[in-house]
Design an enzyme around this catalytic site. Structure first.
Site: not given
Ligand code: C5P
Length: 408
Positions: A217, A312-314, A330, A344, A348
């Site tokens: 991206n 995975p969502d980190i 962010f 969010k 989260k």
């Molecule tokens: O859900 P979204 O991608 O919009 O969320 C953005 C936030 O979540 C940012 O802080 C980004 O670094 C984090 N993020 C993450 N892992 C992902 C997607 C987003 O930690 N797979």
């Protein structure tokens, strides 16, 4: 003179060699000397010849309480303390204002006046507070010189953005004396985040399609790098987990290079295990190719289907693994900024979220941005500014919220 506050006591007895170069901001450096001395520093001023066109040496002598040094060829001064001895004297060489010319000369290792010779002959840390016209600052030559000096370990204090002496507006203003003094204190290991470890993700991720292609991206990593630098300047020990970017690692920050979201997750969980604050500025790819091809895909058919699976969502994983961490996310949005950011924040289970508009050329890969920051029970708008400046403001806000929570 005022007594130093407890948080500035770290400056007490520190020796600062202040290099003053020829820019109009030199008049502010007299105040900087006063501020440093109020905080207990000994300050030895070294002026370039050009600096003396703006402010007389007498002024600096009066505020520093020491004769100003300005020449390699001053026999009396050399007899009292030779320039090699002088190069060993300070705990820090601070150059404020640092002009484009001096930055260029230092980057190229010149030793054609006292200040440049001292910098070359000293193994002490160097901090630069640049001050110049916005186009001079933005010029690739200056940026390359600054990057060279940072790569060698120099600390960059500023510049700020705003109205300039030349009547233009932009990045290039010298930081205010108090801001420089506080950053110097942080360099000596004091600041609201002193002793706090921060893990911060930045940049894009790359998700391979085959050995030569990937999905990525537009993230440049600029916001994350600026924030990492600002947090370090507040005293934090910062690990920057970075996707591929073209940026230089900020001085004093440890960088861990990753490519994919899964690698970023592993590195972040590892680093989060010994961090108090975890920040996600990275634009993590939401999906990856389920089974990247082992060999380069040949263009045999008219179409190509790729099966993507969710990454995975980190930050969510960090929250699950470390319930006590202070986690900042962010949100880059093209619509309903506040609504999506707040959703969010809750989903989260973040402690804070910084939201910004993207699309139509906004934010991604730009030098400026604006943020709307939310936390449970509060919010703050940070209006449009350079990412460096915004990083500083957001770092202050994170430090405030984190300290408040830690004290509760
Ligand atoms: O859900 P979204 O991608 O919009 O969320 C953005 C936030 O979540 C940012 O802080 C980004 O670094 C984090 N993020 C993450 N892992 C992902 C997607 C987003 O930690 N797979």
């Amino acid at each position: 003179m005022q007594k130093p506050s407890a948080s500035l006591s770290i400056l007490s007895g520190r020796r600062v060699l202040l290099g003053v170069c020829g820019g109009i901001a030199a008049y502010k450096s007299a105040d900087l000397v006063r501020r440093l001395r109020e905080s207990g520093c000994e300050v030895q001023v070294v002026m370039t010849a050009e600096a003396q066109r703006f402010v007389g040496a007498q002024t600096f002598q009066a505020v520093s309480g020491r004769p100003v040094r300005d020449s390699l060829w001053d026999e009396a001064a050399e007899a009292a303390m030779g320039h090699i001895e002088l190069a060993r004297w300070p705990d820090l060489i601070l150059i404020a204002p640092a002009t484009a010319n001096t930055i260029a000369r230092l980057a190229h290792g010149h030793a054609d006046d006292l200040l440049s010779t001292l910098c070359l002959a000293s193994d002490r840390p160097i901090a630069l507070a640049p001050a110049m016209n916005r186009l001079m600052w933005a010029h690739p030559a200056t940026q390359a010189n600054v990057a060279t000096l940072i790569a060698r370990g120099a600390q960059l204090l500023g510049p700020g953005s705003g109205e300039q002496a030349c009547g233009e507006t932009g990045a290039g203003r010298m930081w205010e004396p108090l801001q420089i003094r506080d950053a110097v204190a942080a360099l000596f290991g004091d600041g609201p985040l002193n002793g706090v470890r921060v893990a911060i993700t930045a940049g894009p991720t790359r998700e391979p399609i085959d050995p030569v292609r990937f999905i990525t991206n537009r993230s440049s990593g600029k916001m994350g790098y600026a924030l990492a630098q600002a947090l370090h300047q507040l005293g934090a020990e910062v690990t920057l987990i970075s996707g591929p970017t073209a940026l230089a690692v900020p001085a004093g920050v440890r960088r861990v290079d990753v490519e994919t979201a899964e690698q970023m997750l592993d590195a972040t969980l590892h680093s989060a295990g010994h961090s108090q604050i975890v920040i996600g500025t990275a634009a993590v790819a939401d999906y990856r190719v389920a089974a990247p091809a082992e060999h380069k895909i040949k263009k045999k058919s008219d179409g190509l289907d790729l099966t993507l699976v969710k990454n995975p969502d980190i930050l969510s994983e960090v929250r699950k693994a470390f319930p006590d961490a202070f986690v900042v996310g962010f949100a880059a949005e093209t619509e309903k900024l506040a609504e999506h950011a707040l959703e969010k924040l809750t989903r989260k289970r973040l402690d804070m979220i910084a939201a910004n508009w993207v699309g139509d050329g906004r934010a991604f890969d730009q030098d400026h941005n604006a943020l709307h920051v939310f936390w449970n029970g509060g919010e703050r708008e940070l209006p449009s500014a350079s990412k460096t400046e915004l990083g500083r403001q957001l770092a202050d806000l994170i430090a405030q919220r984190y300290t408040r929570r830690a004290d509760a």
